[in-house]
Design a protein around this motif. Structure first.
Motif, PDB file in Angstrom:
ATOM      1  N   TYR A  41     -30.545   0.314  48.015  1.00 46.99           N
ATOM      2  CA  TYR A  41     -30.681  -0.800  48.957  1.00 46.99           C
ATOM      3  C   TYR A  41     -29.390  -1.603  49.091  1.00 46.99           C
ATOM      4  O   TYR A  41     -29.168  -2.239  50.123  1.00 46.99           O
ATOM      5  CB  TYR A  41     -31.897  -1.660  48.624  1.00 46.99           C
ATOM      6  N   PHE A  54     -32.928  -3.570  58.532  1.00 46.36           N
ATOM      7  CA  PHE A  54     -33.492  -4.112  57.296  1.00 46.36           C
ATOM      8  C   PHE A  54     -33.250  -5.619  57.194  1.00 46.36           C
ATOM      9  O   PHE A  54     -34.138  -6.366  56.803  1.00 46.36           O
ATOM     10  CB  PHE A  54     -32.900  -3.394  56.075  1.00 46.36           C
ATOM     11  N   GLU A  55     -32.047  -6.049  57.541  1.00 47.97           N
ATOM     12  CA  GLU A  55     -31.723  -7.467  57.428  1.00 47.97           C
ATOM     13  C   GLU A  55     -32.594  -8.312  58.351  1.00 47.97           C
ATOM     14  O   GLU A  55     -33.039  -9.394  57.967  1.00 47.97           O
ATOM     15  CB  GLU A  55     -30.232  -7.710  57.734  1.00 47.97           C
ATOM     16  N   LYS A  57     -35.613  -7.808  59.151  1.00 47.75           N
ATOM     17  CA  LYS A  57     -36.943  -7.904  58.542  1.00 47.75           C
ATOM     18  C   LYS A  57     -36.923  -8.678  57.215  1.00 47.75           C
ATOM     19  O   LYS A  57     -37.868  -9.399  56.897  1.00 47.75           O
ATOM     20  CB  LYS A  57     -37.508  -6.488  58.326  1.00 47.75           C
ATOM     21  N   LEU A  58     -35.851  -8.514  56.451  1.00 47.78           N
ATOM     22  CA  LEU A  58     -35.850  -9.000  55.069  1.00 47.78           C
ATOM     23  C   LEU A  58     -34.942 -10.201  54.809  1.00 47.78           C
ATOM     24  O   LEU A  58     -34.802 -10.603  53.660  1.00 47.78           O
ATOM     25  CB  LEU A  58     -35.437  -7.864  54.129  1.00 47.78           C
ATOM     26  N   ARG A  61     -35.215 -12.426  51.843  1.00 47.84           N
ATOM     27  CA  ARG A  61     -36.296 -11.907  50.994  1.00 47.84           C
ATOM     28  C   ARG A  61     -35.909 -10.603  50.300  1.00 47.84           C
ATOM     29  O   ARG A  61     -36.752  -9.841  49.876  1.00 47.84           O
ATOM     30  CB  ARG A  61     -37.558 -11.681  51.841  1.00 47.84           C
ATOM     31  N   TRP A  62     -34.612 -10.344  50.172  1.00 51.97           N
ATOM     32  CA  TRP A  62     -34.183  -9.101  49.540  1.00 51.97           C
ATOM     33  C   TRP A  62     -34.675  -8.970  48.100  1.00 51.97           C
ATOM     34  O   TRP A  62     -35.147  -7.897  47.711  1.00 51.97           O
ATOM     35  CB  TRP A  62     -32.662  -8.952  49.619  1.00 51.97           C
ATOM     36  N   HIS A  65     -38.201  -7.817  48.111  1.00 47.70           N
ATOM     37  CA  HIS A  65     -38.314  -6.436  48.580  1.00 47.70           C
ATOM     38  C   HIS A  65     -37.890  -5.451  47.487  1.00 47.70           C
ATOM     39  O   HIS A  65     -38.560  -4.440  47.253  1.00 47.70           O
ATOM     40  CB  HIS A  65     -37.473  -6.225  49.838  1.00 47.70           C
TER      41      HIS A  65
END
Length: 152
Positions: A41, A54-55, A57-58, A61-62, A65
């Motif tokens: 990741y 991905f960024e 969505k996340l 919140r990495w 995840h």
């Protein structure tokens, strides 16, 4: 505890112990899974195509995840029931998620395994698992029964 529940619990414990032993024999354990998730990741975040998806969505919140992904891959490899999420709903409606991105995801996963897998058997097991997972998500999200993913 009723006998049938005792039998199921004993069977589950035996299956988990066998999976853990089988995986340990090829170098897969919770410590390696943590390394795999962190490394993969980390590469996702800097990937020109996958990173922005991905960024979006996340963002912010990495860590959450990564924790979920560590549990997910432990459940896949160690069969320990560590993950209880629902991957398909989590991927539905992700902005920018297109079917071809799964091939990019698999290629990067394969490259990561090439670099850090503890054994060829571990690489093969995890890559085959990733391919099955990608195929399942594609079928569920895009309803495409003609999925063909090339193996890295």
């Amino acid at each position: 505890m009723p006998p049938d529940l005792q039998d199921r619990a004993a069977h589950r414990a035996e299956a988990e112990a066998k999976a853990a032993a089988d995986m340990a024999a090829i170098g897969i354990d919770p410590i390696f899974i943590d390394r795999l998730v962190e490394t993969f990741y980390g590469r996702i975040q800097t990937h020109a195509v996958l990173g922005p998806v991905f960024e979006a969505k996340l963002h912010g919140r990495w860590p959450e995840h990564l924790g979920k992904m560590k549990l997910f891959w432990q459940a896949v490899a160690l069969r320990n029931g560590a993950y209880s999420g629902r991957p398909v709903p989590a991927h539905l409606g992700v902005s920018g998620l297109k079917e071809p991105l799964f091939a990019d995801w698999l290629a990067l996963f394969g490259e990561t395994l090439d670099d850090i897998a503890p054994s060829p058997e571990a690489r093969d097991f995890l890559m085959a698992s990733a391919e099955r997972i990608a195929r399942s998500l594609i079928l569920s999200i895009f309803h495409n029964p003609a999925v063909t993913l090339t193996r890295s």
